[in-house]
Enzyme design. Structure first.
Site, PDB file in Angstrom:
ATOM      1  N   ASN A 229       1.360  45.148   5.801  1.00 51.25           N
ATOM      2  CA  ASN A 229       0.491  43.967   6.487  1.00 51.25           C
ATOM      3  C   ASN A 229       0.065  44.276   7.630  1.00 51.25           C
ATOM      4  O   ASN A 229      -0.410  45.336   8.048  1.00 51.25           O
ATOM      5  CB  ASN A 229       1.969  42.877   6.630  1.00 51.25           C
ATOM      6  N   HIS A 230      -0.330  43.188   8.411  1.00 56.65           N
ATOM      7  CA  HIS A 230      -1.336  43.422   9.657  1.00 56.65           C
ATOM      8  C   HIS A 230      -0.484  43.613  10.864  1.00 56.65           C
ATOM      9  O   HIS A 230      -1.332  43.897  11.759  1.00 56.65           O
ATOM     10  CB  HIS A 230      -2.360  42.325   9.889  1.00 56.65           C
TER      11      HIS A 230
END
Length: 415
Positions: A229-230
């Site tokens: 994910n970010h």
């Protein structure tokens, strides 16, 4: 208690985790005669940027490498070089520096200076100030090959350590002589961490142990590809450093990030959600609180390919299985703090997690809001306690957000 101050533009640009810990603190920077003096200029600059008031004391040897004018230009304050300079406001009343200092930092500290400090000598402005002071002392050794390992140096370092002096380094690497070994002055970010720790080591979380998670876990598909994910990890790292700066012993369990390790924080590197769960549980027996700032993957590939999956003309379908909920399954007697990164129904979703995971506190943020997106240096969060009371905070630096969270953690631990 931590008092929040409106962040300045310089604090909001870039990840300045120490902003707040050093604000309005009086730092006496002692600079002694090592080639590493040039690094002390950068340290002085970063201390000033962090809001500290920096008074510099230079030994005669230090002035042979860099000029007092260089430090005065950075700190905008007088530089002390002579105990008997009648033009200096500190030449006669040198005790004034010692009395108002929140911390004294000797960087770089030569073998000779370390020996004088260990013996309690007071024959120059720096050692006189040190002997007269009651504030924390941070000593950052810098010396050439084999000097640090000499029995006399080790004895003197041990003497200072036994007195409660914080020894920062030295590092390992290439030395001025061309040799490689122990003796490098630590880099500025590490020194800043030691200084912040020294100032706050007797703070309101002293004697407490916090386990903090950070980063976005990576779930491998094959030897090349991962599901992730970010998350940048900045929030977790800010929490770890803020807790350290309030005296806590901190274990930071982190997924891969681009952030440097935090000084005086035990860092445990992991990759997957399963590894994070195992690492966290192994440190919870002595923990007073678990703060789950990490973005842990909810799903992982059901099957891990041991070979790279080759590209083909067909679509690729990957079956996913749920990962274990770390907060929900963690066992022990400690304060539980969760995070909820939401894109809609912020408060409702966060409250549901409090009930589902039996949390004491949840930190909810809208990841679509300006200033709160992944990778930002600021955050606008809503704190919700187990009593379901909602406390919406303004946009703050992540270090300031961390201290707001830790205020609540401190109170919960005291319940």
């Amino acid at each position: 208690p931590y008092i929040w101050q409106e962040p300045t533009a310089s604090q909001s640009v870039g990840l300045n985790l120490m902003a707040g810990a050093l604000a309005n603190k009086h730092v006496v920077l002692g600079v002694t005669g090592s080639i590493a003096c040039y690094k002390a200029l950068d340290l002085a600059s970063k201390l000033v940027q962090g809001g500290a008031l920096v008074d510099t004391i230079m030994s005669y040897g230090a002035t042979q490498f860099v000029t007092p004018l260089a430090f005065r230009s950075i700190t905008h304050r007088a530089v002390v070089t002579d105990s008997f300079d009648t033009n200096s406001e500190y030449s006669v009343e040198h005790v004034a520096l010692a009395q108002r200092a929140d911390v004294i930092v000797v960087a770089p500290a030569t073998v000779h200076c370390i020996a004088k400090m260990a013996l309690g000598l007071a024959d120059d402005p720096l050692t006189t100030t040190i002997v007269a002071a009651k504030c924390p002392l941070v000593v950052a050794p810098a010396m050439d090959g084999n000097m640090y390992d000499h029995p006399a140096t080790q004895f003197n370092i041990a003497t200072l350590t036994n007195r409660g002096v914080v020894i920062a380094g030295p590092g390992i690497g290439r030395l001025a002589s061309g040799l490689s070994g122990v003796g490098r002055l630590l880099e500025t970010p590490e020194l800043m961490g030691y200084i912040s720790y020294a100032i706050g080591k007797n703070g309101d979380l002293s004697g407490r142990t916090l386990v903090v998670s950070a980063g976005g876990t990576m779930e491998p598909i094959d030897p090349v590809r991962v599901i992730t994910n970010h998350s940048s990890g900045k929030m977790g790292y800010a929490l770890a450093e803020a807790a350290r700066d309030r005296g806590a012993d901190v274990v930071l369990v982190t997924a891969p990030t681009n952030l440097p390790n935090s000084a005086l924080v035990k860092v445990v590197q992991i990759q997957t959600a399963e590894e994070m769960g195992v690492a966290i549980q192994s440190h919870l027996d002595k923990a007073d609180a678990l703060v789950m700032a990490a973005a842990v993957a909810d799903y992982k590939p059901s099957v891990l390919s041991d070979q790279k999956i080759k590209k083909s003309e067909d679509d690729l379908n990957i079956s996913l299985a749920k990962t274990t909920d770390i907060l929900k399954t963690a066992t022990g007697n400690f304060v539980r703090v969760g995070f909820a990164a939401e894109s809609q129904n912020l408060v409702e979703n966060a409250k549901a997690k409090i009930t589902n995971k039996k949390l004491d506190l949840i930190v909810a943020n809208d990841i679509t809001a300006e200033g709160s997106r992944f990778g930002s240096d600021t955050n606008k969060v809503t704190l919700i306690g187990r009593d379901m009371r909602v406390d919406e905070l303004p946009l703050l630096t992540k270090y300031d957000v961390s201290n707001r969270i830790l205020d609540r953690v401190r109170d919960l631990i005291g319940d």
